[in-house]
Design an enzyme around this catalytic site. Structure first.
Site, PDB file in Angstrom:
ATOM      1  N   TYR A 205       0.855  -1.197   0.000  1.00 34.95           N
ATOM      2  CA  TYR A 205       0.000   0.000   0.000  1.00 34.95           C
ATOM      3  C   TYR A 205       0.889   1.245   0.000  1.00 34.95           C
ATOM      4  CZ  TYR A 205      -3.553  -3.493   0.722  1.00 34.95           C
ATOM      5  OH  TYR A 205      -4.360  -4.588   0.546  1.00 34.95           O
ATOM      6  N   ARG A 253       3.282  -1.008  11.019  1.00 34.12           N
ATOM      7  CA  ARG A 253       3.387  -2.326  10.361  1.00 34.12           C
ATOM      8  C   ARG A 253       4.219  -2.173   9.105  1.00 34.12           C
ATOM      9  NH1 ARG A 253      -0.886  -7.176   9.189  1.00 34.12           N
ATOM     10  NH2 ARG A 253      -0.153  -7.698  11.260  1.00 34.12           N
TER      11      ARG A 253
END
Ligand SMILES: Cc1cc2nc3c(=O)[nH]c(=O)nc-3n(C[C@H](O)[C@H](O)[C@H](O)COP(=O)(O)O)c2cc1C
Length: 379
Positions: A205, A253
């Protein structure tokens, strides 16, 4: 044992007590990060539910997240929540881009809190993976007539795969707009009652797209060198830390490796963790992959745990291990061996929301059984 993680020592502003553990740690040893008390080491890994309309949480999220708090996890994290509508993976993603999203999330977070777990929210922008169908509808690119949207954005005009949408490269003003959106989203998460936020910089992403040389071919101050590719993530962390309370933890993350020649590596991840810690990041959640398609991933039980271990040992920061952690003994051993400070479980917690209670029984520990369920506890 003391000071397993010599964390938080750089910026005075972010200085807080290090993680301190008396005696050998195991899966049911509580953990304090900043002023947050986690009752054990099990976290609910973020999992997209693709069940929202216009970004709103609803009864599905209430039951899905609430039941995992009842099930005994220490931390219950929402799925990737879009900081801007354009940053959704699918039209059905959860969002946190407007104040109207707050009240339902507040109801869910209050319930999680009432059942002894810490509510956490993952903040995300999908970058070049935006505007796609939900997985059970094939996950392909959506046209505007199919509820998709244009433009979608990325560091460079490189589509994820030949069938994906070609993204528009972000200019500096647009990067600043998205950085600000992450900061504002964290403020909304706080207003809703989240006590941990996690920045999603993994799985291909937007923020991972900036980190990886495979998706970032820019020649400006956001591309090229390691420092330049990590600049946007650092700016996001700084924007969040401007308003996110110093008493509350901030997680990031990452995909610890791209599993691909010429891509992001575990050495890069260690370097990144060292860069993020002084900016106020408390824990690195070590996942992997997602930058490019068609890579070979040696998936198997605990296959990403060595990444959490290396980042923890070499960067001196707390980590979470995730990925094919399914048995209580396996999870317990990861903590006992000092490979990670927390384990995050995803699919196993879909199979069994009460996994932490079962794990406590199997490990001979006193699990956090809700009083309503005490009659089911094995003697
Ligand atoms: C249904 C589903 C949705 C997921 N959505 C997200 C997400 O929103 N954000 C994220 O970082 N990872 C997401 N993941 C990845 C999981 O958080 C986790 O890293 C991965 O499933 C490996 O853990 P497991 O073997 O315990 O399932 C998702 C995984 C599943 C199965």
């Amino acid at each position: 044992m003391q000071i397993l993680v010599p964390a938080f020592q750089c910026y005075k502003r972010w200085m807080t007590k290090s993680i301190e553990i008396t005696g050998p740690a195991h899966l049911f040893t509580p953990l304090e990060i900043r002023e947050v008390h986690l009752r054990n080491r099990v976290g609910v890994s973020p999992m997209c539910e693709y069940s929202s309309e216009d970004g709103f949480a609803n009864d599905w999220h209430f039951v899905h997240l609430g039941s995992r708090a009842v099930g005994g996890a220490a931390m219950v994290m929402t799925e990737a929540s879009a900081v801007l509508a354009e940053g959704r993976i699918s039209p059905q993603d959860l969002g946190i881009w407007k104040d109207d999203h707050i009240p339902m999330l507040a109801r869910i977070f209050r319930f999680i809190e009432e059942h002894g777990a810490v509510p956490a929210m993952q903040l995300a922008h999908a970058g070049r993976k935006a505007s796609t169908a939900v997985p059970w509808m094939g996950g392909g690119a959506l046209s505007e007539s199919e509820q998709g949207w244009r433009p979608i954005f990325a560091p460079s005009a490189i589509p994820f795969s030949p069938k994906s949408i070609t993204p528009e490269p972000l200019d500096n003003a647009e990067i600043a707009r998205i950085v600000q959106a992450f900061g504002e989203a964290a403020q909304r998460a706080r207003e809703a009652g989240a006590r941990i936020v996690e920045v999603h910089a993994a799985h291909g992403y937007l923020l991972h797209e900036f980190l990886s040389p495979l998706s970032n071919t820019r020649t400006d101050c956001y591309g090229g060198s390691f420092e330049n590719r990590s600049r946007m993530l650092c700016q996001v962390v700084q924007a969040i830390r401007q308003t996110w309370p110093a008493s509350l933890p901030l997680f990031v993350r990452i995909s610890a490796t791209d599993w691909a020649e010429g891509g992001w590596t575990i050495q890069d991840s260690v370097g990144l963790a060292k860069q993020l810690q002084p900016l106020g990041v408390d824990l690195i959640d070590c996942s992997s992959g997602g930058a490019v398609p068609n890579v070979t991933i040696p998936a198997g039980p605990g296959y990403q745990v060595p990444f959490a271990e290396r980042v923890r040992k070499e960067a001196g920061i707390a980590t979470a291990a995730v990925g094919m952690i399914t048995t209580p003994q396996q999870a317990d051993q990861i903590i006992r061996d000092g490979q990670a400070d927390m384990v995050f479980l995803a699919r196993e917690l879909l199979r069994d929301p009460y996994w932490p209670l079962r794990a406590a029984d199997e490990l001979g520990q006193d699990g956090p059984w809700p009083k309503q369920y005490l009659r089911a506890k094995r003697a």
